[in-house]
Structure formats: C-alpha cells, structure tokens
Design a protein around this motif. Structure first.
Motif, PDB file in Angstrom:
ATOM      1  N   ARG A 270      30.847  65.178  -1.915  1.00 18.94           N
ATOM      2  CA  ARG A 270      31.683  64.051  -1.526  1.00 18.94           C
ATOM      3  C   ARG A 270      30.831  62.845  -1.150  1.00 18.94           C
ATOM      4  NH1 ARG A 270      36.445  65.965  -3.491  1.00 18.94           N
ATOM      5  NH2 ARG A 270      36.845  68.070  -2.736  1.00 18.94           N
ATOM      6  N   GLY A 271      31.506  61.717  -0.994  1.00 21.81           N
ATOM      7  CA  GLY A 271      30.801  60.515  -0.548  1.00 21.81           C
ATOM      8  C   GLY A 271      30.313  60.659   0.883  1.00 21.81           C
ATOM      9  N   LEU A 272      29.340  59.838   1.243  1.00 24.39           N
ATOM     10  CA  LEU A 272      28.811  59.866   2.597  1.00 24.39           C
ATOM     11  C   LEU A 272      29.872  59.410   3.589  1.00 24.39           C
ATOM     12  CD1 LEU A 272      25.326  58.179   1.982  1.00 24.39           C
ATOM     13  CD2 LEU A 272      25.840  60.619   2.109  1.00 24.39           C
ATOM     14  N   ARG A 273      29.767  59.921   4.794  1.00 23.97           N
ATOM     15  CA  ARG A 273      30.637  59.419   5.867  1.00 23.97           C
ATOM     16  C   ARG A 273      30.299  57.962   6.147  1.00 23.97           C
ATOM     17  NH1 ARG A 273      29.421  63.489  10.591  1.00 23.97           N
ATOM     18  NH2 ARG A 273      27.320  62.957   9.842  1.00 23.97           N
ATOM     19  N   ASP A 274      31.224  57.239   6.737  1.00 18.26           N
ATOM     20  CA  ASP A 274      31.023  55.802   6.975  1.00 18.26           C
ATOM     21  C   ASP A 274      29.751  55.525   7.772  1.00 18.26           C
ATOM     22  OD1 ASP A 274      34.453  54.536   7.219  1.00 18.26           O
ATOM     23  OD2 ASP A 274      33.167  55.032   5.524  1.00 18.26           O
ATOM     24  N   CYS A 275      29.503  56.328   8.809  1.00 18.62           N
ATOM     25  CA  CYS A 275      28.318  56.075   9.636  1.00 18.62           C
ATOM     26  C   CYS A 275      27.039  56.260   8.829  1.00 18.62           C
ATOM     27  CB  CYS A 275      28.333  56.965  10.873  1.00 18.62           C
ATOM     28  SG  CYS A 275      28.389  58.735  10.525  1.00 18.62           S
ATOM     29  N   ASP A 276      27.018  57.309   7.980  1.00 12.44           N
ATOM     30  CA  ASP A 276      25.828  57.538   7.159  1.00 12.44           C
ATOM     31  C   ASP A 276      25.701  56.487   6.071  1.00 12.44           C
ATOM     32  OD1 ASP A 276      26.471  61.075   7.374  1.00 12.44           O
ATOM     33  OD2 ASP A 276      25.104  59.853   8.571  1.00 12.44           O
TER      34      ASP A 276
ATOM     35  N   ARG B 264      26.695  53.379   6.259  1.00 12.44           N
ATOM     36  CA  ARG B 264      26.194  52.156   6.897  1.00 12.44           C
ATOM     37  C   ARG B 264      24.683  52.235   7.105  1.00 12.44           C
ATOM     38  NH1 ARG B 264      31.099  52.625   9.866  1.00 12.44           N
ATOM     39  NH2 ARG B 264      32.489  50.836   9.470  1.00 12.44           N
ATOM     40  N   ALA B 265      24.218  53.407   7.549  1.00 12.53           N
ATOM     41  CA  ALA B 265      22.779  53.571   7.790  1.00 12.53           C
ATOM     42  C   ALA B 265      21.992  53.440   6.497  1.00 12.53           C
ATOM     43  CB  ALA B 265      22.515  54.933   8.440  1.00 12.53           C
ATOM     44  N   LEU B 266      22.481  54.043   5.409  1.00  9.81           N
ATOM     45  CA  LEU B 266      21.775  53.951   4.132  1.00  9.81           C
ATOM     46  C   LEU B 266      21.781  52.520   3.611  1.00  9.81           C
ATOM     47  CD1 LEU B 266      20.327  55.447   1.841  1.00  9.81           C
ATOM     48  CD2 LEU B 266      22.570  55.871   0.803  1.00  9.81           C
ATOM     49  N   LEU B 267      22.933  51.856   3.723  1.00 15.23           N
ATOM     50  CA  LEU B 267      23.017  50.474   3.270  1.00 15.23           C
ATOM     51  C   LEU B 267      22.070  49.588   4.071  1.00 15.23           C
ATOM     52  CD1 LEU B 267      24.486  48.461   1.422  1.00 15.23           C
ATOM     53  CD2 LEU B 267      26.237  48.226   3.197  1.00 15.23           C
ATOM     54  N   GLY B 268      22.016  49.809   5.370  1.00 16.32           N
ATOM     55  CA  GLY B 268      21.117  49.014   6.197  1.00 16.32           C
ATOM     56  C   GLY B 268      19.655  49.233   5.873  1.00 16.32           C
TER      57      GLY B 268
ATOM     58  N   ASP C 279      31.699  45.757   4.791  1.00 12.51           N
ATOM     59  CA  ASP C 279      32.917  46.567   4.711  1.00 12.51           C
ATOM     60  C   ASP C 279      33.421  46.672   3.285  1.00 12.51           C
ATOM     61  OD1 ASP C 279      34.261  45.403   7.905  1.00 12.51           O
ATOM     62  OD2 ASP C 279      32.794  46.973   7.402  1.00 12.51           O
ATOM     63  N   ARG C 280      33.313  45.592   2.512  1.00 14.51           N
ATOM     64  CA  ARG C 280      33.778  45.629   1.121  1.00 14.51           C
ATOM     65  C   ARG C 280      32.870  46.527   0.281  1.00 14.51           C
ATOM     66  NH1 ARG C 280      35.276  39.662  -0.914  1.00 14.51           N
ATOM     67  NH2 ARG C 280      36.240  40.868  -2.598  1.00 14.51           N
ATOM     68  N   ILE C 281      31.570  46.450   0.527  1.00 24.21           N
ATOM     69  CA  ILE C 281      30.646  47.316  -0.214  1.00 24.21           C
ATOM     70  C   ILE C 281      30.908  48.773   0.142  1.00 24.21           C
ATOM     71  CG2 ILE C 281      28.229  48.009  -0.431  1.00 24.21           C
ATOM     72  CD1 ILE C 281      27.454  45.090  -0.191  1.00 24.21           C
ATOM     73  N   LEU C 282      31.093  49.067   1.411  1.00 23.74           N
ATOM     74  CA  LEU C 282      31.370  50.447   1.817  1.00 23.74           C
ATOM     75  C   LEU C 282      32.673  50.953   1.211  1.00 23.74           C
ATOM     76  CD1 LEU C 282      30.374  50.329   5.597  1.00 23.74           C
ATOM     77  CD2 LEU C 282      29.121  51.415   3.740  1.00 23.74           C
TER      78      LEU C 282
ATOM     79  N   PRO D  99      25.812  57.286  -2.860  1.00 22.96           N
ATOM     80  CA  PRO D  99      24.468  56.870  -2.439  1.00 22.96           C
ATOM     81  C   PRO D  99      23.798  55.912  -3.421  1.00 22.96           C
ATOM     82  CG  PRO D  99      24.750  59.230  -2.168  1.00 22.96           C
ATOM     83  CD  PRO D  99      25.926  58.749  -2.946  1.00 22.96           C
ATOM     84  N   LEU D 100      23.891  56.198  -4.722  1.00 24.29           N
ATOM     85  CA  LEU D 100      23.221  55.332  -5.693  1.00 24.29           C
ATOM     86  C   LEU D 100      23.788  53.920  -5.646  1.00 24.29           C
ATOM     87  CD1 LEU D 100      21.173  55.057  -7.997  1.00 24.29           C
ATOM     88  CD2 LEU D 100      23.018  55.611  -9.578  1.00 24.29           C
ATOM     89  N   ALA D 101      25.105  53.825  -5.545  1.00 27.98           N
ATOM     90  CA  ALA D 101      25.726  52.497  -5.476  1.00 27.98           C
ATOM     91  C   ALA D 101      25.267  51.760  -4.220  1.00 27.98           C
ATOM     92  CB  ALA D 101      27.242  52.638  -5.484  1.00 27.98           C
ATOM     93  N   LEU D 102      25.185  52.458  -3.097  1.00 22.92           N
ATOM     94  CA  LEU D 102      24.751  51.826  -1.852  1.00 22.92           C
ATOM     95  C   LEU D 102      23.314  51.335  -1.941  1.00 22.92           C
ATOM     96  CD1 LEU D 102      26.364  54.401   0.571  1.00 22.92           C
ATOM     97  CD2 LEU D 102      26.936  51.967   0.471  1.00 22.92           C
ATOM     98  N   LEU D 103      22.485  52.055  -2.686  1.00 22.97           N
ATOM     99  CA  LEU D 103      21.083  51.658  -2.823  1.00 22.97           C
ATOM    100  C   LEU D 103      20.901  50.513  -3.809  1.00 22.97           C
ATOM    101  CD1 LEU D 103      19.382  55.168  -2.876  1.00 22.97           C
ATOM    102  CD2 LEU D 103      19.186  53.464  -1.061  1.00 22.97           C
ATOM    103  N   GLU D 104      21.656  50.519  -4.888  1.00 25.75           N
ATOM    104  CA  GLU D 104      21.405  49.580  -5.975  1.00 25.75           C
ATOM    105  C   GLU D 104      22.202  48.284  -5.890  1.00 25.75           C
ATOM    106  OE1 GLU D 104      19.037  49.800  -8.045  1.00 25.75           O
ATOM    107  OE2 GLU D 104      18.412  51.816  -7.518  1.00 25.75           O
ATOM    108  N   LEU D 105      23.441  48.350  -5.367  1.00 22.48           N
ATOM    109  CA  LEU D 105      24.275  47.151  -5.362  1.00 22.48           C
ATOM    110  C   LEU D 105      23.639  45.979  -4.607  1.00 22.48           C
ATOM    111  CD1 LEU D 105      28.028  48.171  -5.105  1.00 22.48           C
ATOM    112  CD2 LEU D 105      26.946  46.759  -6.829  1.00 22.48           C
ATOM    113  N   PRO D 106      23.094  46.212  -3.427  1.00 22.84           N
ATOM    114  CA  PRO D 106      22.531  45.065  -2.708  1.00 22.84           C
ATOM    115  C   PRO D 106      21.404  44.379  -3.473  1.00 22.84           C
ATOM    116  CG  PRO D 106      22.835  46.925  -1.231  1.00 22.84           C
ATOM    117  CD  PRO D 106      23.066  47.430  -2.622  1.00 22.84           C
ATOM    118  N   ARG D 107      20.687  45.122  -4.314  1.00 20.93           N
ATOM    119  CA  ARG D 107      19.593  44.523  -5.071  1.00 20.93           C
ATOM    120  C   ARG D 107      20.109  43.585  -6.155  1.00 20.93           C
ATOM    121  NH1 ARG D 107      15.774  49.959  -5.887  1.00 20.93           N
ATOM    122  NH2 ARG D 107      15.612  50.471  -3.670  1.00 20.93           N
ATOM    123  N   ALA D 108      21.391  43.739  -6.519  1.00 18.17           N
ATOM    124  CA  ALA D 108      21.963  42.889  -7.552  1.00 18.17           C
ATOM    125  C   ALA D 108      22.607  41.634  -6.977  1.00 18.17           C
ATOM    126  CB  ALA D 108      23.009  43.671  -8.343  1.00 18.17           C
TER     127      ALA D 108
END
Length: 885
Positions: A146-152, A154-158, A171-174, A181-190
């Motif tokens: 499953r997807g990461l919990r919100d707290c996790d 947020r930590a990965l995105l940060g 909040d929109r990205i989450l 996880p891959l989306a959280l890691l790659e989206l901010p770079r774009a």
C-alpha cells in the motif's frame, strides 16, 4: 510503490543464501521462456544432471537444441528439480521483478514451481505492479504494498526538498501521489522553485506517472548526446546483456565513457547486466527518441546478435530497424514465427507474423501472411488484433481457398464472442465451399459447424445440426481416416440415424482420440480441436466417465502447450465439469475462474456451463438461482439454446437437492424439451426422480423408458448405475433393494462421486420408509459424509433430515467446516490412502518426496489420525488423480 526496493532489501539481508535475480521485460512478453532463461542461465551447465525428458525439454525451451514444443508440465518439473538441487547445496532465494511482464510460458513454469514448494530450502519472490486474478501467479501467497501513511509520505517528501514547501502544494502532492514512494521522490524534481513555493501552473490534470516520466525525460536531456544514445541502445535491448550492448555500441561509435553520466544520474545500474532504475526510465528513453535513432539502434543490435544462437531476436531487431517495406526481413520473421510456434505457441507466432505482414511488399504474400497472423491471433485470444488482420487480408488479392478460410475465420471469431445461433450457417457454408478446395479443411469446418450448432441448441441449432450431418454423410469417407474424421462421421450418424446408431462410431472416435498418442506439429491443431469438441458432449453422451476424464485432461494440456487461449477457455470449462462430478468442487472453481478470466480479457462470451453446475451442486439456493436466471436471460439474447437447456437441468438438480420435487419436475421437463447432446440423459435422470417423488408416476415411467434405451446401449457402469437407480425409484417391494445395491456398486466404481452419494441417499430413504432404521442409518451416514466432504450443501441437508428421521442426531455442516485440507493435501492424502508410496506420489503430482512427506504430516494432524491405514476411514470416496496427457 517500492516493490523493487523491497526486493533489494531482501537481497541485502539474504545472508548465507545464494540469490538469483530476473526481471520481466515488456518487449519480451511474446518470447517464450525468456524470463525463465534469465533465472536459470547460471545453471545451464547442470542440465545434463536432469533426467532425459526434463533435460531435453529445457534445452529446447532455451533454444539450445531443436525439437517440438516442450511439454509445459515437463518444463515445470525440470525447473523444480534444477532449483531444488541448487538449493540443496545452499539455501536459494529467487527474486523476480516486474513479474507482470514475464512471458506466459515462464510465468506458468515458475508458478508451477512456486505451488510445489514446501520443504525445500528455496524461496521465490515475485514483484508485480498490480495484483491480478488473471495472471498465472494468481493464488500464490501475496502482500499488496500500500501507499505510505501520511506522516511517512511527508517525511519522504521533505527529504528531497531542501527549502520550504508551500503547505497547499505539499497537500496536493500527497493527495495525488497517494503515498507512492517513487512519485514522492521524482515529482518535486520536475517542479520549479516557484511552483513548489506557491503551486503556480502545477499540471495536476495529468496522471502522476506521466509527470514522473517527464522528470526522467528532463534528466535524460541534460546528459551528453552519446550517453543518451547509449541509454537508447540499452532500452531497445531489454535483456541487459552487457556484451551484446557494447558490441552494438561499438557499431554505433559509442565509447565506454558514455555509461558514466547515466550511472551518475542514477538512471541505470551497470554491472554484469544493465538495469534501469525504473521501467518508466526505459519507457521515457525509448519513447522520446526520434524514430530514425531507434531504427539505427535496432540495426546495430541486430548486427551484434549472433544469427545462429539467437536468430529470432536478430529478426525482431531487424524488423524494428526497417525504414519501410523489407521482404528479406519479412521472410526471416516468417521463419521465426514457425520456430516460435514450436517453442512458445501461437501468441509468439502471431507477433512475428503480424510484423512480417507490415513489411511485405507483394500484395498476394501480404494477404497470406495477414491471414496466418489473424488465425494465430485468434487462437491466442486476441480477437481485436485478429479482426484488424482479417481486414488487411480482405483487401489483398486472395485465392479461392484463402477467401473461404477468411470467411471461416470471421465466423469462428463471431462464435467465440457471441456463440449466437447465426454462426452455424456461416460455418456450414464455409465447409461446403472448402470441399472442392481442401477436403481436410472442409471436415474441420464441418466439425466446427457441429460445435456451433450444438451451442445454438433449441434456439435454432436442431435443424442446422441435421443439415450439417446430412452434408457430412453425403461426402465420401476420408482416406486415411484421422480421429477427427471418425468423430465427424460419428456425429453425423448420431444426428441422422439416432442415438442407437451413433453409439458404436462415436465410441470408436473417442478411442482413436485417446490412442492417437502425442501429437506432432502437423496434427496438433486438429487434435486439440477434436479434443475440445468430443469430451464435453460426446463422452457424457456415451456415459463414459473414464474417457471424459482422460480427454478433458488432454484437451487442457494441448491447448496450453499450443498457447491456444480461445480453445483453452472451453477446455478448462469442460475439465471443471469432470471435477464437479468427481466431487472436487475447489478444483472446478479454480478452473472456472481461469476460463472466465481468459474469455473476459479477450472480449469473448465466457463459458458458464461448469459455473452453473458448480453452483447448483453446492446447493446454495439464492446464489444458484440468481446465476441460473441471469444465464437463461443472457443466453436467450445471444441465441445460445444449449445454455438454456443446461440451466433448466441445473435447476432440476438444485430443487431435487432441496427436496422441492414439484419445482424440480417442472425444470426437468423444460430441460428435456430438446435433445441436447451430452446432458439430455442427465436431465432424464432428474426427471425420473422429481416425477416419482412428486407423484407423477406416468411421466416418470415415460422418462425411464427413454433413459433405459440410452443407458443399455452405452453399457458403462455410470450408465447402468443410473439406470438401476432410476428403476429402483419406480419399483415396489423386494424388487427395489437389489436395484439400489446395483446402483451403489456400479457408481462406486466410477469417477461420478456426486451420483454415487445420491444412490446411497435414495437407498437410505427407501430403507427408512421400510422401517429398517439401522440399515438406513448406515447408508445415510455414508451419503452424508460424502456430501459434506465435497460441499454439496443441499443434498447434505436433505440427508441430515433423513438421518434425523431415523432417530440419529447429526450436526448440520456447511462448506466452512469442510475445508480442512488444502487441494494439494487432499491429493496427497487420496494417493496415500490408495497405497502409493511417497516417491510414487511425488512422481504423479510433480513434487519432491520431501514435500509429500511434509503434506502427509499436516494431513495426519488435521484429520487426527496417526497412520496411512486410517486414511481409508477418514477419506471416503473414489480416486480422482488426473491422468497425465
């Protein structure tokens, strides 16, 4: 979702274990055994240690030697033996990533191995993008990531954003990445700093996967041109073969320094094999490259591929390198198609033939190849592709034979999709036109017309069936006669001269089908065609349970080996019916699900016959009634009269089980309104019982008269047992008992467990009414144990009520209390009960003796017994182990 990261985590912690890795590749899904070759490549030097058939099967599968398409079961056994031996030296962990992209043959072989692991020091771990009930791995123990919990999240995105992130943007990205996880890691770079700060211009209307892919594209474009070309070559050759890649790179003028920037950008891993960080990286690299660059890379890869060791891969690269029509490459692809057909079945052949069609310049040859590709696509359950190729062939200058074959194929596609009453005439017309062109093809078409008319049944098939039969009888007998010719002639006799005249020729045809032995490449197709027409209607028509069992097992094997998924759906359904009558409901349910998944994926009408039978024999009234009503409604809409007849027969079984004899009588009468091949005799049996129990004895005697004629001519234990049971219901006094005993004895020698149990139930009911309560309890207990064990809830409850009437208290049992043994444990237990040793059981079930011992320990514990001798008491019933085809 991090599946690859989880596999890497496992790899890092598999201390003391040997680890193998393989990865499914989208572009290799049509190349049979490609994934299996990846996994087993380090142990090819051990193949000589395998038994002869297993050794040869793997050599053919891996292209190390020529030969007929290897038996899939033998391949599975060989891989199990190979990996078990390696694991015996050191615990072995096999990691298979992107399993959803495994070629079908590899997935089947690895699933075969996975389902037989118990005591070996061997683990197989598969990772796939989405769980699917249609995949070969369905049913294996699994974990949905499953997807990461919100707290996790947020930590990965940060962790990948050094500055401040606007809360609204976060909040929109989450919300859109849903914890991926891959989306959280790659989206901010774009995203630009302004977008991250305030969310201006965020393209949230697009799927996140495309945005992740675009981030890879941006990183790709920042790399040196030579690195981009190197990555394109790696993306175009997904095996990751380093030596092949560098040979191609040398032809492209790419130096070894080109790989460095790609590794530094973490887009690839470059070790013994080249691996992309994620499939989206490969896709981004390949899809964004200009067409001429992709063609250049494929040309270099083709030149670098050994034409002797791997001619098919070379041909495929050459085809993708072609800038326009290229007859030489098309010829090469056609040769590859024939090799692919032998090694991997029709799906692989269809891919090569379709591409060959695109590259062919001569209109006549193009039409012939399109027709061949369409036929292969249809057999592989890809009717949409088949119809596109049919359209291509229709626009080409076909000769008379090809034109008729095209019309016949259109009719076959229509039949698979709708099974409507308009199809038999189309096939009959094609068969008549083929007579003057190719008599063998004509007779195959006549057999297909018979099959289609059987399905049309009472909604238009009766007249057309006689027309087909008369057309076949008007032909001169084929010389020499194949099994398919005997079957066709037997059916023609049955429908022109009646049941009695058809018994001998149809039995001769079934014997010929079984005794034909292993088919060669030339006769494989017509043999599985005959095996899929004969077992369901003809074997039950002759009350031949043993031949029904054998031929359905062979039909499934042939269809699987050939990759003929359209036919496989029917074969699985027919095989499921055998399991139902043998009281093996779990096995039947599994085959039903597979058949349904194949049909729905192809857009074909799913065969629901076994599903109907399973529902009524389980005896859950609400569920069964809904299914029956829905099928009668849908079958009427599409013109499938046979389904209506079967649904009425099924209703009679359901209500006889529930003890609602008036309702069963009405349904059985409706079922007997048409002489449906195969189950009309079954419907007469239900009619006799329902009529006798509801007081309609004249109707019962009339039905018994029709039943007696058929069963006497068939002469099998199944037939004569059903006759004796039905006669006993209408007999009085002392004449009833010997008939009941005869029915129990005869049916006890067959595979038809459900009716053997019903014979005991009827005898027990008669004994109770004769005030012989002690004798009645003996029969009713045996019947109740059988019904309860197999999960026939309605008949079990009917039996329980009878036992209660004798003064015996019986706990009411449901299906939930029955499933103490798994299907594998039940098979092992039955074989052990019947005196087979552990090595013999292992050979029959394709397991290791250690695994058999493991299953038996669990069986003894679950059944609360301590020895094999006690299995006879704990497992009543008949032996039902499949006979290998």
């Amino acid at each position: 979702m991090g599946k690859t990261a989880l596999l890497t985590y496992l790899l890092e912690r598999a201390s003391g274990c040997r680890v193998l890795r393989a990865c499914g590749v989208e572009s290799e899904m049509e190349l049979a055994f490609a994934g299996l070759h990846q996994l087993c490549a380090p142990f090819l030097d051990r193949l000589e240690r395998l038994p002869g058939p297993q050794h040869e099967a793997l050599r053919v599968a891996f292209g190390l030697s020529a030969g007929r398409s290897p038996d899939r079961f033998v391949v599975g056994v060989a891989v199990l033996r190979l990996l078990s031996e390696v694991a015996g030296e050191q615990p072995l962990v096999c990691l298979i990533d992107d399993a959803h992209w495994l070629d079908r043959a590899s997935a089947q072989a690895l699933a075969f191995v996975a389902r037989r692991l118990s005591a070996e020091s061997l683990v197989l771990v598969f990772a796939m993008r989405e769980p699917s009930e249609e995949h070969e791995l369905a049913g294996l123990p699994g974990l949905v990531v499953r997807g990461l919990r919100d707290c996790d999240a947020r930590a990965l995105l940060g962790s990948v954003i050094p500055g401040r992130l606007d809360e609204r943007v976060r909040d929109r990205i989450l919300a859109e990445t849903r914890g991926n996880p891959l989306a959280l890691l790659e989206l901010p770079r774009a995203l630009t700093p302004a977008q991250l700060a305030g969310g201006f211009g965020l393209p949230f209307a697009d799927p996140w996967a495309s945005r992740v892919e675009q981030s890879f594209v941006r990183r790709l474009r920042s790399l040196p041109k030579e690195t981009q070309r190197f990555l394109l070559a790696a993306a175009a050759e997904p095996t990751g073969d380093v030596s092949l890649l560098w040979r191609a790179a040398d032809r492209l003028g790419i130096g070894p320094e080109a790989a460095g920037p790609a590794q530094a950008a973490t887009l690839i891993e470059h070790g013994t094999r080249v691996r992309f960080r994620h499939p989206l990286v490969r896709r981004a690299v390949y899809q964004t490259a200009p067409l001429h660059e992709r063609q250049e890379v494929h040309r270099a890869l083709a030149e670098a591929t050994d034409p002797i060791a791997d001619p098919d891969r070379r041909a495929w690269h050459r085809s993708l390198a072609a800038a326009g029509l290229d007859d030489a490459v098309a010829d090469e692809l056609e040769r590859s198609a024939e090799r692919a057909r032998r090694r991997g079945g029709v799906a692989a052949a269809a891919a090569f033939l379709a591409r060959a069609t695109e590259l062919t310049s001569d209109p006549t040859q193009r039409g012939a190849r399109a027709l061949a590709a369409a036929r292969a696509s249809f057999d592989a359950a890809a009717p949409d592709s088949a119809l596109e190729l049919v359209a291509t062939a229709a626009g080409a200058p076909l000769d008379k034979l090809q034109r008729v074959c095209l019309d016949r194929l259109r009719a076959r596609i229509t039949f698979a999709r709708t099974r409507g009453s308009d199809v038999p005439r189309l096939l009959l017309d094609a068969a008549k036109r083929l007579e003057a062109l190719d008599i063998c093809l004509a007779r195959e078409a006549y057999l297909e017309a018979f099959q289609a008319s059987m399905f049309a049944g009472r909604l238009g098939g009766t007249r057309i069936m006689h027309d087909v039969a008369e057309a076949v009888r008007a032909q001169p007998r084929a010389r020499p006669q194949r099994a398919i010719d005997l079957l066709l002639d037997g059916l023609a006799t049955r429908f022109t001269d009646g049941y009695a005249a058809g018994v001998v020729p149809l039995r001769r045809a079934l014997d010929a089908l079984w005794q034909g032995g292993a088919p060669g490449d030339d006769d494989r197709r017509w043999l599985w065609l005959a095996c899929c027409v004969a077992p369901e209607p003809v074997a039950p028509e002759l009350w031949d349970d043993e031949m029904w069992h054998r031929l359905t097992a062979r039909a499934v094997t042939l269809a699987r080996d050939y990759g003929a998924l359209t036919v496989l759906a029917f074969a699985l359904n027919y095989r499921a019916s055998v399991h139902i009558h043998a009281g093996e409901f779990a096995a039947a349910s599994k085959l039903n699900e597979e058949a349904d998944a194949i049909s729905r994926a192809a857009g074909n009408a799913p065969p629901v016959y076994a599903a109907l039978l399973l529902a009524v024999w389980r005896g859950r009234e609400s569920e069964a009634s809904q299914l029956v009503e829905a099928e009668i409604r849908q079958a009427g809409g599409r013109g499938e009269g046979r389904a209506i007849g079967l649904a009425e027969y099924a209703t009679a079984v359901l209500y006889n089980g529930l003890g609602r004899y008036e309702d069963a009588f009405a349904a059985a009468q409706r079922a007997c309104e048409d002489d449906d091949l195969g189950f009309f005799g079954w419907a007469l049996v239900e009619l006799v019982e329902a009529a006798a129990r509801s007081g309609s004895r004249d109707e019962a005697r009339a039905a018994l008269g029709r039943l007696e004629q058929r069963t006497r001519l068939a002469g099998t234990d199944w037939a004569l047992g059903m006759r004796a049971r039905s006669r006993a219901l209408l007999s009085d006094g002392e004449t009833s008992e010997p008939l009941y005993r005869e029915a129990i004895e005869r049916l006890g020698r067959t595979r038809i467990t459900v009716h053997a149990a019903r014979a005991r139930l009827l005898y027990g009911e008669w004994l109770r009414r004769e005030n012989r309560r002690g004798d009645a309890r003996e029969q009713l207990r045996a019947a109740h144990d059988l019904f309860s064990h197999i999960g026939a809830e309605a008949f079990a409850e009917r039996t329980r009520r009878e036992l209660s009437a004798t003064g015996e208290t019986v706990r009411k049992r449901t299906a939930e209390t029955l499933d103490e043994l798994t299907a594998q444990e039940a098979q092992v237990a039955r074989l052990a009960r019947d005196g087979h040793t552990n090595p013999e059981i292992a050979a029959k079930l394709f397991l290791s003796p250690r695994t058999v011992e493991y299953h038996l320990r669990k069986v003894f514990m679950k059944l609360d017994i301590t020895s094999r001798r006690q299995l006879q008491r704990a497992l009543p019933g008949v032996e039902t182990t499949p006979v290998p085809a």
